[in-house]
Every structure is written in structure tokens, then in C-alpha cells.
Enzyme design. Sequence first.
Site, PDB file in Angstrom:
ATOM      1  N   HIS A 224       0.827  -1.197   0.000  1.00  0.00           N
ATOM      2  CA  HIS A 224       0.000   0.000   0.000  1.00  0.00           C
ATOM      3  C   HIS A 224       0.867   1.255   0.000  1.00  0.00           C
ATOM      4  O   HIS A 224       2.057   1.224   0.343  1.00  0.00           O
ATOM      5  CB  HIS A 224      -0.920  -0.012   1.216  1.00  0.00           C
ATOM      6  CG  HIS A 224      -1.988  -1.047   1.123  1.00  0.00           C
ATOM      7  ND1 HIS A 224      -3.014  -1.169   2.046  1.00  0.00           N
ATOM      8  CD2 HIS A 224      -2.197  -2.036   0.209  1.00  0.00           C
ATOM      9  CE1 HIS A 224      -3.807  -2.176   1.704  1.00  0.00           C
ATOM     10  NE2 HIS A 224      -3.328  -2.708   0.590  1.00  0.00           N
TER      11      HIS A 224
ATOM     12  N   GLU B 133       0.800   3.904   1.984  1.00  0.00           N
ATOM     13  CA  GLU B 133       1.309   4.229   3.325  1.00  0.00           C
ATOM     14  C   GLU B 133       2.471   3.318   3.699  1.00  0.00           C
ATOM     15  O   GLU B 133       3.486   3.754   4.255  1.00  0.00           O
ATOM     16  CB  GLU B 133       0.186   4.097   4.360  1.00  0.00           C
ATOM     17  CG  GLU B 133      -1.042   4.951   4.068  1.00  0.00           C
ATOM     18  CD  GLU B 133      -2.117   4.197   3.317  1.00  0.00           C
ATOM     19  OE1 GLU B 133      -3.301   4.435   3.609  1.00  0.00           O
ATOM     20  OE2 GLU B 133      -1.787   3.349   2.458  1.00  0.00           O
TER      21      GLU B 133
ATOM     22  N   CYS C 248      -5.666   1.160   5.805  1.00  0.00           N
ATOM     23  CA  CYS C 248      -6.205  -0.136   6.235  1.00  0.00           C
ATOM     24  C   CYS C 248      -5.597  -0.498   7.587  1.00  0.00           C
ATOM     25  O   CYS C 248      -4.747   0.210   8.126  1.00  0.00           O
ATOM     26  CB  CYS C 248      -5.879  -1.206   5.204  1.00  0.00           C
ATOM     27  SG  CYS C 248      -4.118  -1.614   5.119  1.00  0.00           S
TER      28      CYS C 248
ATOM     29  N   CYS D 101      -1.642  -1.077   7.468  1.00  0.00           N
ATOM     30  CA  CYS D 101      -0.915   0.185   7.401  1.00  0.00           C
ATOM     31  C   CYS D 101      -1.052   0.971   8.702  1.00  0.00           C
ATOM     32  O   CYS D 101      -0.117   1.664   9.121  1.00  0.00           O
ATOM     33  CB  CYS D 101      -1.405   1.024   6.226  1.00  0.00           C
ATOM     34  SG  CYS D 101      -0.916   0.356   4.603  1.00  0.00           S
TER      35      CYS D 101
END
Length: 337
Positions: A261, A263, A289, A292
Site C-alpha cells: 500500500h 502508506e 487499512c 498500514c
Amino acid sequence: MIIGLTGKNGAGKTEVCDYLRARGFEYVSLSDAIRAEIRRRGEEVTRETLIKTGTEMREKGGAGILAERVMAGLESEHNYVIDSIRNPAEVEALRRRPDFRLFAIEALAKTRFERSLERARENTAATFEQFMAEEERELHSENPAAQQLIATMALADNVIENNGTIEVLYARLDEILPLLMSLFARPGWDEYFMNIAKVVATRSNCMKRKVAAIIVKDRRVISTGYNGTPRGARNCNEGGCPRCNGMAASGTALDECLCSHGEENAITQAAYHGISLKGSTLYTTFAPCLQCTKLIINSGIVEVVYNKDYTLNARALSLLAECGVALRQFTIHESSC
């Protein structure tokens, strides 16, 4: 700054354009599109054909079509002067830019007629009576797509009288312009950093969704990341991620996803380069999420700002609150980027 010009024939709009162009303004004329259409038709460019064709173009594409075409090509880093604004709908379209100002240039009729004779452009009227008769057709009309100079000039932010010499005109502009140009809008820090994150997202190679995050400390970007497959692996859009290339339904086959992801990549990029994230703020185009979120908390990030919500992150947001990480949403529209 975008300065639009309106006014009757011979009032001095060209001189104002020359002044602004000499000071770095990019020049655009709404009538250029009309001239191009006239030439495409194989007709002669005259005052009559300019009026007729301009009205036809507004009737077909909307009264603000000429301004909308110009707006599509404007860049935020330039100052512009836009000439030949003759319909209130064109002003309305241009006012979508908060840095737009409309100047109405005015001069006495006799003075304007004498200037038009000197200019001798496109079948200029030979007599004052002819000049005034031709002008009357441009001032107002029951047709909303026609030229409506009176209504357009009434919308002006500044009215500039130009009955004297060019030196007097330039002196007046010297008074007005510095104040106006000091009023330009600057984005706030949240808008600035979120727009950077949105640009970073365009580098994503994920086929499902483009997401990015940037990490900021002391108002300085210290790390960026976008979602995609790990370093050394085939990019997602090159077949590297089985889940994305298999077009799995949202929320399913997550164990097959090889994409990190945004992040996650921003945090690991900082670690890769030995940058501490303690006390920093993370801007992300989507709310984080759970995975993260755990990385955000443990890396020392103290605030998360997100643009759009993510449907599967209720537990993530509650965990951020439980662990004392500030969270807020700052939404910007695509046109802000």
C-alpha cells in the site's frame, strides 16, 4: 492572476493587452477561436462575420463556450490576459477561477471612432454614423448567445477610463495592478500536501486502484510512497500481482495481493533511507487499512490526514484513536490537483 478585458470597439483593450504582455502576462483572445472557425469555413474575417460566427458558436455550444475552451488550456503557474469578452456567460465561466478579474475599458465615442480609423482593421466603418450603427448591434440583444457588451461591462471589477494618452493609461494600470496581483490565492498546507499525494498516486502501477501517501515533518516532505509490487518484482500492470490481474472482487482474494500500500511504501522508504518518522504527519489519498495503521502507529507518526474514506477500515480508525494518533479527513476535488 487572470485579467479579462471587455469594452467597446476602440476603447483601448489592445493597449492594455500590450501593457500586460510586456509584464509577463500570457495573451489569449476569445475571438481567436471565432477567427479560426471563419477561416475553416473559407470566409473572410470581417466584423460582420466575427459577430455572426461567434453567435452561432455560442448557440451551438452554450453562451460560455469560448471562455470554457480558453479555461481548459490555462495553466496555474502563469498570469493571463484574456481579450474579447463580450457575453455575461463568458464572465461567469471565467469566474470559476478565484483569481479572475474583469476590466471594462471605456472611452468617448468620438475618441474610439478616431482610433478605429487609425487602426483600419477588418472593414472599419468609414463614418462616425456607420461606426455607431455597427456598435449598436453589439451592445445588447434578446438572443442570449449574441454579443451583449452592456451587460458584460456591468459585471466588471474595475472600470478604466481611457480618453487620454497611452502614458496616462499606463500610469492608471500601474496604480491598479500591484494591489490586484498581491491578492492571489495560495493553497493551505493541507491542500498543498494532499495535492502532492495525489500526484504521487499517478506513479502507481496497481491495476485496481491508485493510492499514495506522503510523510511530512516541519512542513517538509520526508518520504513518499505509492501502491504497487515490491522492489524487483514485476509491476502489477505487467502481470506481477495475481489478485489484480485476476480481477478479484473487492474485499476478496487479499491473500493473493502482492501490492504494497501507499502508506506502507512511504514508511518503508523512510526506513530504507534511514529517516526517522517520529512526530511526523502522513497524508494519504485513502484512509489507511488495518495493516498500514499498525505500521503508522509503530513508526511514530502522530497524525494521519486522508482524502477519501475506505470501506474496510473501521477497526483501523478506532485503533488510531486508541493509540493517540490524530486523524482527520481533508477532501479535495480532482480539479484542485
